[in-house]
Motif scaffolding. Sequence first.
Motif, PDB file in Angstrom:
ATOM      1  N   THR A  66     -61.708  -6.744 -44.983  1.00 37.00           N
ATOM      2  CA  THR A  66     -62.431  -8.126 -44.492  1.00 37.00           C
ATOM      3  C   THR A  66     -61.183  -8.845 -43.377  1.00 37.00           C
ATOM      4  N   TYR A  67     -59.983  -8.934 -44.095  1.00 32.01           N
ATOM      5  CA  TYR A  67     -58.878  -9.749 -43.420  1.00 32.01           C
ATOM      6  C   TYR A  67     -57.892  -8.887 -42.972  1.00 32.01           C
ATOM      7  N   GLY A  68     -58.186  -7.622 -42.605  1.00 33.11           N
ATOM      8  CA  GLY A  68     -56.998  -6.612 -42.465  1.00 33.11           C
ATOM      9  C   GLY A  68     -56.180  -6.968 -41.204  1.00 33.11           C
ATOM     10  N   SER A  69     -56.791  -7.313 -40.230  1.00 36.37           N
ATOM     11  CA  SER A  69     -56.231  -7.654 -38.798  1.00 36.37           C
ATOM     12  C   SER A  69     -55.311  -8.952 -38.890  1.00 36.37           C
ATOM     13  N   TYR A  70     -55.933  -9.921 -39.841  1.00 37.25           N
ATOM     14  CA  TYR A  70     -55.425 -11.145 -39.973  1.00 37.25           C
ATOM     15  C   TYR A  70     -53.995 -10.979 -40.666  1.00 37.25           C
ATOM     16  N   LEU A  71     -54.051 -10.162 -41.863  1.00 38.51           N
ATOM     17  CA  LEU A  71     -52.824  -9.785 -42.631  1.00 38.51           C
ATOM     18  C   LEU A  71     -51.781  -9.083 -42.172  1.00 38.51           C
ATOM     19  N   GLU A  72     -52.214  -8.201 -40.909  1.00 41.31           N
ATOM     20  CA  GLU A  72     -51.299  -7.637 -40.068  1.00 41.31           C
ATOM     21  C   GLU A  72     -50.622  -8.334 -38.975  1.00 41.31           C
ATOM     22  N   SER A  73     -51.372  -9.513 -38.688  1.00 42.23           N
ATOM     23  CA  SER A  73     -50.594 -10.481 -37.698  1.00 42.23           C
ATOM     24  C   SER A  73     -51.362 -11.763 -37.927  1.00 42.23           C
ATOM     25  N   PRO A  74     -50.699 -12.521 -38.999  1.00 39.94           N
ATOM     26  CA  PRO A  74     -51.161 -13.628 -39.036  1.00 39.94           C
ATOM     27  C   PRO A  74     -51.179 -14.607 -37.928  1.00 39.94           C
ATOM     28  N   GLN A  75     -52.222 -15.464 -37.951  1.00 45.22           N
ATOM     29  CA  GLN A  75     -52.238 -16.376 -36.782  1.00 45.22           C
ATOM     30  C   GLN A  75     -53.055 -17.467 -36.971  1.00 45.22           C
ATOM     31  N   THR A  76     -52.793 -18.545 -36.550  1.00 45.80           N
ATOM     32  CA  THR A  76     -53.607 -19.898 -36.616  1.00 45.80           C
ATOM     33  C   THR A  76     -54.883 -19.702 -35.717  1.00 45.80           C
ATOM     34  N   ASP A  77     -55.940 -20.086 -36.297  1.00 48.23           N
ATOM     35  CA  ASP A  77     -57.148 -19.957 -35.604  1.00 48.23           C
ATOM     36  C   ASP A  77     -57.752 -21.363 -35.508  1.00 48.23           C
ATOM     37  N   GLY A  78     -58.220 -22.078 -34.453  1.00 45.57           N
ATOM     38  CA  GLY A  78     -58.472 -23.446 -34.367  1.00 45.57           C
ATOM     39  C   GLY A  78     -59.754 -23.439 -35.319  1.00 45.57           C
ATOM     40  N   ASP A  79     -60.751 -22.566 -35.242  1.00 48.13           N
ATOM     41  CA  ASP A  79     -61.880 -22.648 -36.002  1.00 48.13           C
ATOM     42  C   ASP A  79     -61.877 -22.223 -37.422  1.00 48.13           C
ATOM     43  N   TYR A  80     -61.113 -21.240 -37.714  1.00 48.40           N
ATOM     44  CA  TYR A  80     -61.165 -20.709 -39.082  1.00 48.40           C
ATOM     45  C   TYR A  80     -59.666 -20.785 -39.729  1.00 48.40           C
ATOM     46  N   ASN A  81     -59.387 -21.280 -40.992  1.00 49.87           N
ATOM     47  CA  ASN A  81     -58.484 -21.003 -41.771  1.00 49.87           C
ATOM     48  C   ASN A  81     -58.543 -19.917 -42.653  1.00 49.87           C
ATOM     49  N   TYR A  82     -58.005 -18.695 -42.180  1.00 44.92           N
ATOM     50  CA  TYR A  82     -58.030 -17.521 -42.779  1.00 44.92           C
ATOM     51  C   TYR A  82     -57.631 -17.503 -44.268  1.00 44.92           C
ATOM     52  N   THR A  83     -56.317 -18.184 -44.287  1.00 46.04           N
ATOM     53  CA  THR A  83     -55.720 -18.266 -45.651  1.00 46.04           C
ATOM     54  C   THR A  83     -56.539 -18.820 -46.448  1.00 46.04           C
ATOM     55  N   HIS A  84     -57.311 -19.976 -46.296  1.00 47.98           N
ATOM     56  CA  HIS A  84     -58.143 -20.900 -47.232  1.00 47.98           C
ATOM     57  C   HIS A  84     -59.343 -19.984 -47.518  1.00 47.98           C
ATOM     58  N   MET A  85     -59.973 -19.297 -46.752  1.00 53.87           N
ATOM     59  CA  MET A  85     -60.921 -18.275 -46.815  1.00 53.87           C
ATOM     60  C   MET A  85     -60.769 -17.185 -47.621  1.00 53.87           C
ATOM     61  N   MET A  86     -59.743 -16.475 -47.372  1.00 54.10           N
ATOM     62  CA  MET A  86     -59.062 -15.555 -48.378  1.00 54.10           C
ATOM     63  C   MET A  86     -59.040 -15.912 -49.704  1.00 54.10           C
ATOM     64  N   MET A  87     -58.396 -17.209 -49.998  1.00 54.92           N
ATOM     65  CA  MET A  87     -58.161 -17.835 -51.349  1.00 54.92           C
ATOM     66  C   MET A  87     -59.634 -18.024 -51.854  1.00 54.92           C
ATOM     67  N   ARG A  88     -60.538 -18.552 -51.116  1.00 52.02           N
ATOM     68  CA  ARG A  88     -61.538 -18.769 -51.675  1.00 52.02           C
ATOM     69  C   ARG A  88     -62.449 -17.703 -51.870  1.00 52.02           C
TER      70      ARG A  88
END
Length: 314
Positions: free
Chosen positions: A132-154
């Motif tokens: 689900t989060y593979g590409s984000y984990l490889e290259s974490p970046q801030t997205d104005g629409d989504y907080n992927y770190t928060h979504m992953m924790m949730r």
Amino acid sequence: MVRPLLMCFVLCVVSGSSKPTEQKSRVHADAPLSELEHDDQQNFDYDHEAFLGREEARSFDQLRPEESKRRLSIIVDKIDADKDSFVSEAELRDWIKRAQMQHVYDSVEGQWKDFDMDGDGQVTWDEYKNVTYGSYLESPQTDGDYNYTHMMMRDERRFRVADGNGDMVADKQEFTAFLHPEEYEHMKDIVVQETIEDIDKNGDGLIDLQEYIGDMYMSEDGEAEPDWVTTERQQFAEFRDKNGDGKMDKDETLDWILPADYDHAVAEAKHLLHESDADQDGKLTKEEILDKYDVFVGSQVTDFGEALLRHDEF
């Protein structure tokens, strides 16, 4: 790009593309067992769909009565969970609920191989996270629409609740509860918690009227408030906020989004029992069911027969 989250926003019916005057709902009410009219004087089509599921009930329209009875006999053995040679009202109810959940099971089945990366029949948290989060984990970046770190924790928090033994390895049943938490009793608290977190803007752990309306409706400059918004304000005051403190707590939120309304499966189980229980002992034998086979399947059985075919039992 990050794989679209399968259920992270399952409870968030509001989408960014929705028109501001459209009404949105977070309520998870049970769907009717069938859209058909329940009129046994005309036919038992409603009962067929209730007993076997809407889509499946269309699959066996051309079966001869003898074949329908044979397949129904096999289904009865499946319904008799405790193998006491009787079908109880509770077993009928559970079967009907299972039939109505078939679309959920099919959805999970269709996605299972995507997440069970090593093919061991289980999905670990790491497997789900990497898919689900593979590409984000490889290259974490801030997205104005989504907080992927928060979504992953949730997601991880929900996975832990769905994972009954706490080993962060989900079997198919646990993974189904993770993806479809609104369908499982033990997941209700996490559904409520996620809903409150979505709507609660001031961080007090409660939902006030402004937050309640704001989640459903965004006004535009100079726009008159639609009538349904006024109705929702009244609903909040009269029904949602039961203790009258101006806010919805966890229990009030639960009553709102997962209402304990009329149980269609219980009602249908009682109806089928009443129609078929020849000796009026409160339970059904296979013979009683087959004698009244037209109530359950008529000469049209269902895709539940097809489901059994997958297991080479016909």
